[in-house]
Motif scaffolding. Structure first.
Motif, PDB file in Angstrom:
ATOM      1  N   UNK A  33       0.856  -1.198   0.000  1.00 16.50           N
ATOM      2  CA  UNK A  33       0.000   0.000   0.000  1.00 16.50           C
ATOM      3  C   UNK A  33       0.887   1.242   0.000  1.00 16.50           C
ATOM      4  N   UNK A  34       0.451   2.252  -0.746  1.00 17.17           N
ATOM      5  CA  UNK A  34       1.185   3.506  -0.844  1.00 17.17           C
ATOM      6  C   UNK A  34       0.339   4.644  -0.296  1.00 17.17           C
ATOM      7  N   UNK A  35       0.996   5.706   0.157  1.00 27.82           N
ATOM      8  CA  UNK A  35       0.212   6.854   0.641  1.00 27.82           C
ATOM      9  C   UNK A  35      -0.516   7.539  -0.524  1.00 27.82           C
ATOM     10  N   UNK A  36      -1.636   8.142  -0.224  1.00 26.01           N
ATOM     11  CA  UNK A  36      -2.422   8.814  -1.259  1.00 26.01           C
ATOM     12  C   UNK A  36      -1.647   9.937  -1.947  1.00 26.01           C
ATOM     13  N   UNK A  37      -0.743  10.566  -1.228  1.00 26.62           N
ATOM     14  CA  UNK A  37       0.000  11.701  -1.788  1.00 26.62           C
ATOM     15  C   UNK A  37       1.116  11.279  -2.741  1.00 26.62           C
ATOM     16  N   UNK A  38       1.371   9.984  -2.862  1.00 28.34           N
ATOM     17  CA  UNK A  38       2.443   9.509  -3.744  1.00 28.34           C
ATOM     18  C   UNK A  38       1.923   9.429  -5.187  1.00 28.34           C
ATOM     19  N   UNK A  39       1.732  10.571  -5.780  1.00 25.37           N
ATOM     20  CA  UNK A  39       1.220  10.648  -7.153  1.00 25.37           C
ATOM     21  C   UNK A  39       2.343  10.755  -8.172  1.00 25.37           C
ATOM     22  N   UNK A  40       3.571  10.863  -7.716  1.00 28.98           N
ATOM     23  CA  UNK A  40       4.725  11.109  -8.591  1.00 28.98           C
ATOM     24  C   UNK A  40       5.664   9.905  -8.655  1.00 28.98           C
ATOM     25  N   UNK A  41       5.188   8.725  -8.285  1.00 26.67           N
ATOM     26  CA  UNK A  41       6.061   7.552  -8.234  1.00 26.67           C
ATOM     27  C   UNK A  41       6.727   7.264  -9.587  1.00 26.67           C
ATOM     28  N   UNK A  98      12.713  -6.185   3.319  1.00 30.84           N
ATOM     29  CA  UNK A  98      13.016  -5.381   4.491  1.00 30.84           C
ATOM     30  C   UNK A  98      12.964  -3.890   4.173  1.00 30.84           C
ATOM     31  N   UNK A  99      11.809  -3.303   4.405  1.00 28.85           N
ATOM     32  CA  UNK A  99      11.709  -1.861   4.258  1.00 28.85           C
ATOM     33  C   UNK A  99      12.546  -1.156   5.322  1.00 28.85           C
ATOM     34  N   UNK A 100      12.647  -1.758   6.492  1.00 26.36           N
ATOM     35  CA  UNK A 100      13.476  -1.174   7.550  1.00 26.36           C
ATOM     36  C   UNK A 100      14.937  -1.141   7.097  1.00 26.36           C
ATOM     37  N   UNK A 142      13.653   8.479   2.323  1.00 31.24           N
ATOM     38  CA  UNK A 142      13.710   7.791   3.616  1.00 31.24           C
ATOM     39  C   UNK A 142      12.362   7.899   4.323  1.00 31.24           C
ATOM     40  N   UNK A 143      11.766   9.080   4.284  1.00 33.12           N
ATOM     41  CA  UNK A 143      10.447   9.272   4.887  1.00 33.12           C
ATOM     42  C   UNK A 143       9.402   8.408   4.174  1.00 33.12           C
ATOM     43  N   UNK A 144       9.456   8.363   2.858  1.00 35.60           N
ATOM     44  CA  UNK A 144       8.516   7.539   2.101  1.00 35.60           C
ATOM     45  C   UNK A 144       8.641   6.068   2.499  1.00 35.60           C
ATOM     46  N   UNK A 145       9.853   5.597   2.674  1.00 36.36           N
ATOM     47  CA  UNK A 145      10.047   4.209   3.104  1.00 36.36           C
ATOM     48  C   UNK A 145       9.448   4.007   4.490  1.00 36.36           C
ATOM     49  N   UNK A 146       9.628   4.969   5.380  1.00 37.90           N
ATOM     50  CA  UNK A 146       9.043   4.886   6.723  1.00 37.90           C
ATOM     51  C   UNK A 146       7.510   4.837   6.631  1.00 37.90           C
ATOM     52  N   UNK A 147       6.927   5.645   5.739  1.00 36.00           N
ATOM     53  CA  UNK A 147       5.468   5.644   5.547  1.00 36.00           C
ATOM     54  C   UNK A 147       5.015   4.270   5.026  1.00 36.00           C
ATOM     55  N   UNK A 148       5.774   3.682   4.111  1.00 38.04           N
ATOM     56  CA  UNK A 148       5.425   2.347   3.613  1.00 38.04           C
ATOM     57  C   UNK A 148       5.424   1.315   4.750  1.00 38.04           C
ATOM     58  N   UNK A 149       6.367   1.447   5.656  1.00 43.61           N
ATOM     59  CA  UNK A 149       6.396   0.555   6.820  1.00 43.61           C
ATOM     60  C   UNK A 149       5.132   0.746   7.647  1.00 43.61           C
ATOM     61  N   UNK A 150       4.767   2.002   7.891  1.00 43.59           N
ATOM     62  CA  UNK A 150       3.573   2.291   8.708  1.00 43.59           C
ATOM     63  C   UNK A 150       2.310   1.763   8.041  1.00 43.59           C
ATOM     64  N   UNK A 151       2.201   1.922   6.748  1.00 43.20           N
ATOM     65  CA  UNK A 151       0.987   1.501   6.032  1.00 43.20           C
ATOM     66  C   UNK A 151       0.863  -0.008   5.900  1.00 43.20           C
ATOM     67  N   UNK A 152       1.989  -0.706   5.871  1.00 47.92           N
ATOM     68  CA  UNK A 152       1.956  -2.121   5.534  1.00 47.92           C
ATOM     69  C   UNK A 152       2.291  -3.058   6.680  1.00 47.92           C
ATOM     70  N   UNK A 153       2.898  -2.581   7.725  1.00 45.18           N
ATOM     71  CA  UNK A 153       3.361  -3.492   8.771  1.00 45.18           C
ATOM     72  C   UNK A 153       3.031  -3.048  10.178  1.00 45.18           C
ATOM     73  N   UNK A 154       2.060  -2.162  10.336  1.00 47.30           N
ATOM     74  CA  UNK A 154       1.680  -1.731  11.680  1.00 47.30           C
ATOM     75  C   UNK A 154       0.340  -2.298  12.052  1.00 47.30           C
TER      76      UNK A 154
END
Length: 154
Positions: A33-41, A98-100, A142-154
């Motif tokens: 899952x990606x954050x909604x604001x990631x429109x520029x991937x 490993x996103x971490x 780095x922040x985007x990777x942290x957001x991916x962790x939050x969205x997918x593994x919390x």
């Protein structure tokens, strides 16, 4: 002129080497899952190519502006370490799932960019300024990777 080609070739091999072994197009990574604001991937590969061009030119400038007696091998080693860490992101994330780990290697590369920009400034201010794209994008990635962790593994 020869050193420029060598630096460019080594830089390309180190910077993009990880994508030769692993692609972020991997189904597992694409399924995250990606954050909604990631429109520029779709722009991210182009951002990295631009960053590579800037860091490669920076390395060439530092090499060219150094004296023939004192070649900046330590600085070139730090350039290489940044390229290797950047290249390691894809294999760490995809192969180890490993996103971490990706966040750590990406964050470490960004810290090295800040250090190297400071170290090369006395040699070439232009070389130092050429780190600006990485210095801006590194924390975002780095922040985007942290957001991916939050969205997918919390």
């Amino acid at each position: 002129m020869k050193a420029r080609w060598i630096i460019t070739a080594v830089s390309a091999a180190l910077f993009f080497g990880g994508s030769l072994f692993t692609s972020l197009r991997d189904p597992w990574f694409q399924g995250l899952r990606r954050p909604d604001w990631l429109t520029f991937e779709f722009l991210i590969p182009f951002i990295w190519i631009f960053i590579w061009i800037c860091t490669t030119i920076s390395a060439i400038l530092v090499w060219d502006k150094s004296s023939k007696r004192f070649r900046p091998w330590l600085l070139m080693g730090i350039y290489a370490a940044i390229a290797i860490l950047t290249s390691a992101y894809s294999p760490v994330v995809v192969e180890f799932r490993s996103l971490i780990g990706g966040m750590i290697v990406g964050g470490l590369a960004t810290v090295l960019v800040y250090i190297l920009a400071f170290l090369v400034k006395p040699i070439s201010q232009t070389a130092s300024w050429l780190f600006l794209p990485y210095a801006i994008w590194g924390p975002i990635g780095t922040y985007l990777t942290w957001v991916l962790i939050q969205l997918n593994f919390q």
